[in-house]
Write a protein that holds these residues in place. Sequence first.
Motif, PDB file in Angstrom:
ATOM      1  N   GLY A  41       0.839  -1.178   0.000  1.00 25.54           N
ATOM      2  CA  GLY A  41       0.000   0.000   0.000  1.00 25.54           C
ATOM      3  C   GLY A  41       0.880   1.237   0.000  1.00 25.54           C
ATOM      4  O   GLY A  41       2.075   1.171   0.297  1.00 25.54           O
ATOM      5  N   ILE A  42       0.293   2.366  -0.340  1.00 28.26           N
ATOM      6  CA  ILE A  42       1.012   3.636  -0.367  1.00 28.26           C
ATOM      7  C   ILE A  42       0.495   4.495   0.783  1.00 28.26           C
ATOM      8  O   ILE A  42      -0.714   4.581   1.024  1.00 28.26           O
ATOM      9  N   ALA A  43       1.421   5.127   1.474  1.00 27.31           N
ATOM     10  CA  ALA A  43       1.070   5.997   2.593  1.00 27.31           C
ATOM     11  C   ALA A  43       1.875   7.278   2.500  1.00 27.31           C
ATOM     12  O   ALA A  43       2.903   7.345   1.830  1.00 27.31           O
ATOM     13  N   ILE A  44       1.398   8.285   3.166  1.00 27.83           N
ATOM     14  CA  ILE A  44       2.128   9.540   3.338  1.00 27.83           C
ATOM     15  C   ILE A  44       2.287   9.743   4.838  1.00 27.83           C
ATOM     16  O   ILE A  44       1.330   9.556   5.601  1.00 27.83           O
ATOM     17  N   VAL A  45       3.514  10.105   5.256  1.00 29.65           N
ATOM     18  CA  VAL A  45       3.755  10.459   6.651  1.00 29.65           C
ATOM     19  C   VAL A  45       4.022  11.955   6.716  1.00 29.65           C
ATOM     20  O   VAL A  45       4.650  12.527   5.822  1.00 29.65           O
ATOM     21  N   THR A  46       3.520  12.580   7.770  1.00 30.82           N
ATOM     22  CA  THR A  46       3.685  14.023   7.945  1.00 30.82           C
ATOM     23  C   THR A  46       4.136  14.329   9.366  1.00 30.82           C
ATOM     24  O   THR A  46       3.858  13.571  10.299  1.00 30.82           O
ATOM     25  N   THR A  47       4.835  15.448   9.502  1.00 26.78           N
ATOM     26  CA  THR A  47       5.268  15.940  10.810  1.00 26.78           C
ATOM     27  C   THR A  47       5.568  17.432  10.666  1.00 26.78           C
ATOM     28  O   THR A  47       5.174  18.051   9.665  1.00 26.78           O
ATOM     29  N   PHE A  96      -3.125   6.356   4.913  1.00 24.67           N
ATOM     30  CA  PHE A  96      -3.271   5.370   3.846  1.00 24.67           C
ATOM     31  C   PHE A  96      -3.964   6.047   2.668  1.00 24.67           C
ATOM     32  O   PHE A  96      -5.014   6.667   2.843  1.00 24.67           O
ATOM     33  N   LEU A  97      -3.402   5.885   1.469  1.00 23.49           N
ATOM     34  CA  LEU A  97      -3.969   6.532   0.295  1.00 23.49           C
ATOM     35  C   LEU A  97      -4.940   5.637  -0.459  1.00 23.49           C
ATOM     36  O   LEU A  97      -4.749   4.428  -0.555  1.00 23.49           O
ATOM     37  N   ALA A  98      -5.967   6.282  -1.013  1.00 28.92           N
ATOM     38  CA  ALA A  98      -6.967   5.605  -1.836  1.00 28.92           C
ATOM     39  C   ALA A  98      -6.510   5.604  -3.293  1.00 28.92           C
ATOM     40  O   ALA A  98      -5.633   6.387  -3.687  1.00 28.92           O
ATOM     41  N   ALA A  99      -7.112   4.748  -4.085  1.00 28.17           N
ATOM     42  CA  ALA A  99      -6.749   4.604  -5.501  1.00 28.17           C
ATOM     43  C   ALA A  99      -6.838   5.930  -6.257  1.00 28.17           C
ATOM     44  O   ALA A  99      -6.074   6.149  -7.202  1.00 28.17           O
ATOM     45  N   GLY A 124      -3.187  17.964  13.878  1.00 28.54           N
ATOM     46  CA  GLY A 124      -3.344  16.767  14.693  1.00 28.54           C
ATOM     47  C   GLY A 124      -2.531  16.856  15.967  1.00 28.54           C
ATOM     48  O   GLY A 124      -1.970  17.896  16.303  1.00 28.54           O
ATOM     49  N   LEU A 125      -2.442  15.740  16.662  1.00 29.41           N
ATOM     50  CA  LEU A 125      -1.659  15.662  17.887  1.00 29.41           C
ATOM     51  C   LEU A 125      -0.217  16.064  17.610  1.00 29.41           C
ATOM     52  O   LEU A 125       0.330  15.733  16.564  1.00 29.41           O
ATOM     53  N   GLY A 126       0.388  16.782  18.512  1.00 25.52           N
ATOM     54  CA  GLY A 126       1.749  17.255  18.317  1.00 25.52           C
ATOM     55  C   GLY A 126       1.847  18.291  17.222  1.00 25.52           C
ATOM     56  O   GLY A 126       2.920  18.546  16.695  1.00 25.52           O
ATOM     57  N   ASP A 127       0.695  18.884  16.859  1.00 21.64           N
ATOM     58  CA  ASP A 127       0.626  19.918  15.822  1.00 21.64           C
ATOM     59  C   ASP A 127       1.016  19.411  14.432  1.00 21.64           C
ATOM     60  O   ASP A 127       1.411  20.175  13.574  1.00 21.64           O
ATOM     61  N   VAL A 128       0.925  18.092  14.201  1.00 24.04           N
ATOM     62  CA  VAL A 128       1.283  17.566  12.882  1.00 24.04           C
ATOM     63  C   VAL A 128       0.124  17.775  11.907  1.00 24.04           C
ATOM     64  O   VAL A 128      -1.039  17.764  12.296  1.00 24.04           O
ATOM     65  N   PRO A 129       0.445  17.979  10.617  1.00 24.22           N
ATOM     66  CA  PRO A 129      -0.607  18.133   9.626  1.00 24.22           C
ATOM     67  C   PRO A 129      -1.253  16.781   9.304  1.00 24.22           C
ATOM     68  O   PRO A 129      -0.559  15.792   9.075  1.00 24.22           O
ATOM     69  N   VAL A 130      -2.583  16.765   9.320  1.00 25.52           N
ATOM     70  CA  VAL A 130      -3.351  15.568   8.979  1.00 25.52           C
ATOM     71  C   VAL A 130      -4.077  15.855   7.666  1.00 25.52           C
ATOM     72  O   VAL A 130      -4.816  16.834   7.552  1.00 25.52           O
ATOM     73  N   LEU A 131      -3.832  15.011   6.673  1.00 23.69           N
ATOM     74  CA  LEU A 131      -4.385  15.212   5.333  1.00 23.69           C
ATOM     75  C   LEU A 131      -5.822  14.712   5.234  1.00 23.69           C
ATOM     76  O   LEU A 131      -6.143  13.634   5.735  1.00 23.69           O
ATOM     77  N   PRO A 132      -6.669  15.472   4.551  1.00 26.90           N
ATOM     78  CA  PRO A 132      -8.068  15.057   4.391  1.00 26.90           C
ATOM     79  C   PRO A 132      -8.219  14.027   3.268  1.00 26.90           C
ATOM     80  O   PRO A 132      -7.383  13.922   2.380  1.00 26.90           O
ATOM     81  N   GLY A 133      -9.309  13.264   3.329  1.00 22.29           N
ATOM     82  CA  GLY A 133      -9.702  12.403   2.222  1.00 22.29           C
ATOM     83  C   GLY A 133      -8.968  11.084   2.067  1.00 22.29           C
ATOM     84  O   GLY A 133      -9.083  10.430   1.042  1.00 22.29           O
ATOM     85  N   CYS A 134      -8.211  10.665   3.061  1.00 19.10           N
ATOM     86  CA  CYS A 134      -7.459   9.408   2.969  1.00 19.10           C
ATOM     87  C   CYS A 134      -8.320   8.240   3.466  1.00 19.10           C
ATOM     88  O   CYS A 134      -9.321   8.438   4.145  1.00 19.10           O
ATOM     89  N   LEU A 135      -7.895   7.026   3.123  1.00 14.20           N
ATOM     90  CA  LEU A 135      -8.619   5.840   3.585  1.00 14.20           C
ATOM     91  C   LEU A 135      -8.633   5.747   5.102  1.00 14.20           C
ATOM     92  O   LEU A 135      -9.618   5.353   5.713  1.00 14.20           O
ATOM     93  N   ALA A 136      -7.509   6.089   5.703  1.00 21.20           N
ATOM     94  CA  ALA A 136      -7.377   6.110   7.161  1.00 21.20           C
ATOM     95  C   ALA A 136      -6.163   6.954   7.500  1.00 21.20           C
ATOM     96  O   ALA A 136      -5.270   7.125   6.670  1.00 21.20           O
ATOM     97  N   HIS A 137      -6.161   7.497   8.700  1.00 23.45           N
ATOM     98  CA  HIS A 137      -4.943   8.143   9.188  1.00 23.45           C
ATOM     99  C   HIS A 137      -4.749   7.791  10.663  1.00 23.45           C
ATOM    100  O   HIS A 137      -5.702   7.476  11.372  1.00 23.45           O
ATOM    101  N   PHE A 138      -3.478   7.819  11.065  1.00 26.66           N
ATOM    102  CA  PHE A 138      -3.072   7.467  12.412  1.00 26.66           C
ATOM    103  C   PHE A 138      -2.209   8.595  12.950  1.00 26.66           C
ATOM    104  O   PHE A 138      -1.222   8.959  12.323  1.00 26.66           O
ATOM    105  N   GLU A 139      -2.577   9.143  14.096  1.00 28.42           N
ATOM    106  CA  GLU A 139      -1.787  10.181  14.739  1.00 28.42           C
ATOM    107  C   GLU A 139      -0.994   9.501  15.852  1.00 28.42           C
ATOM    108  O   GLU A 139      -1.573   8.834  16.714  1.00 28.42           O
ATOM    109  N   CYS A 140       0.329   9.672  15.803  1.00 28.06           N
ATOM    110  CA  CYS A 140       1.221   8.887  16.661  1.00 28.06           C
ATOM    111  C   CYS A 140       2.231   9.741  17.404  1.00 28.06           C
ATOM    112  O   CYS A 140       2.705  10.750  16.884  1.00 28.06           O
ATOM    113  N   SER A 141       2.600   9.274  18.580  1.00 32.10           N
ATOM    114  CA  SER A 141       3.786   9.790  19.249  1.00 32.10           C
ATOM    115  C   SER A 141       4.911   8.811  18.912  1.00 32.10           C
ATOM    116  O   SER A 141       4.671   7.618  18.732  1.00 32.10           O
TER     117      SER A 141
END
Length: 185
Positions: A41-47, A96-99, A124-141
Amino acid sequence: MLEAGNRNPLPTSEAKPMDVTAAPHFSARDFRNALGNFATGIAIVTTRDADGQPVGCTINSFASVSLEPPLISFCLDRKAGTFTAFQTHSHFALHFLAANQEELSRRFAKAGEDRFGDLQPIRGLGDVPVLPGCLAHFECSVFDRIDAGDHVLILGQVEKLQTGSDLPPLLYFRGRYAHLTPESD
């Protein structure tokens, strides 16, 4: 603690120390091509970087690690432009990115690209950018960072998650984007 050269922590009657200094009998390109036979699968990570600016990159090295506590991981190349930010910030978000998000994946994969340009991420948590429209996202420490050759394995403890659309996932296979085909009856 494992002894240098012994990467097998489980005792077995036939376990032998690995010689990690021996050169492999294949090229880096051969290794990469063989790994390409595993669809991911393809994902994007942000911080955020040290100046508070949003940073992110496309990855396909995601793995779920543990349910208790909820841990996930991804690998990041030490040469990545985002490396320092992910090494120093206490939080990250993984998406997680959608098709239908292939262009977003391409944008976050290109060096020097204005990755967040017209996007309107939420904080998001820790002031990280959370992208809209994805299959799922996870905010993590950040749970741990582990040196792994030319990469660092980053473990995150999931503190918040959200699932999105029912679209199929965006995949990567043999060096290119791939899509699931619907099953025929």
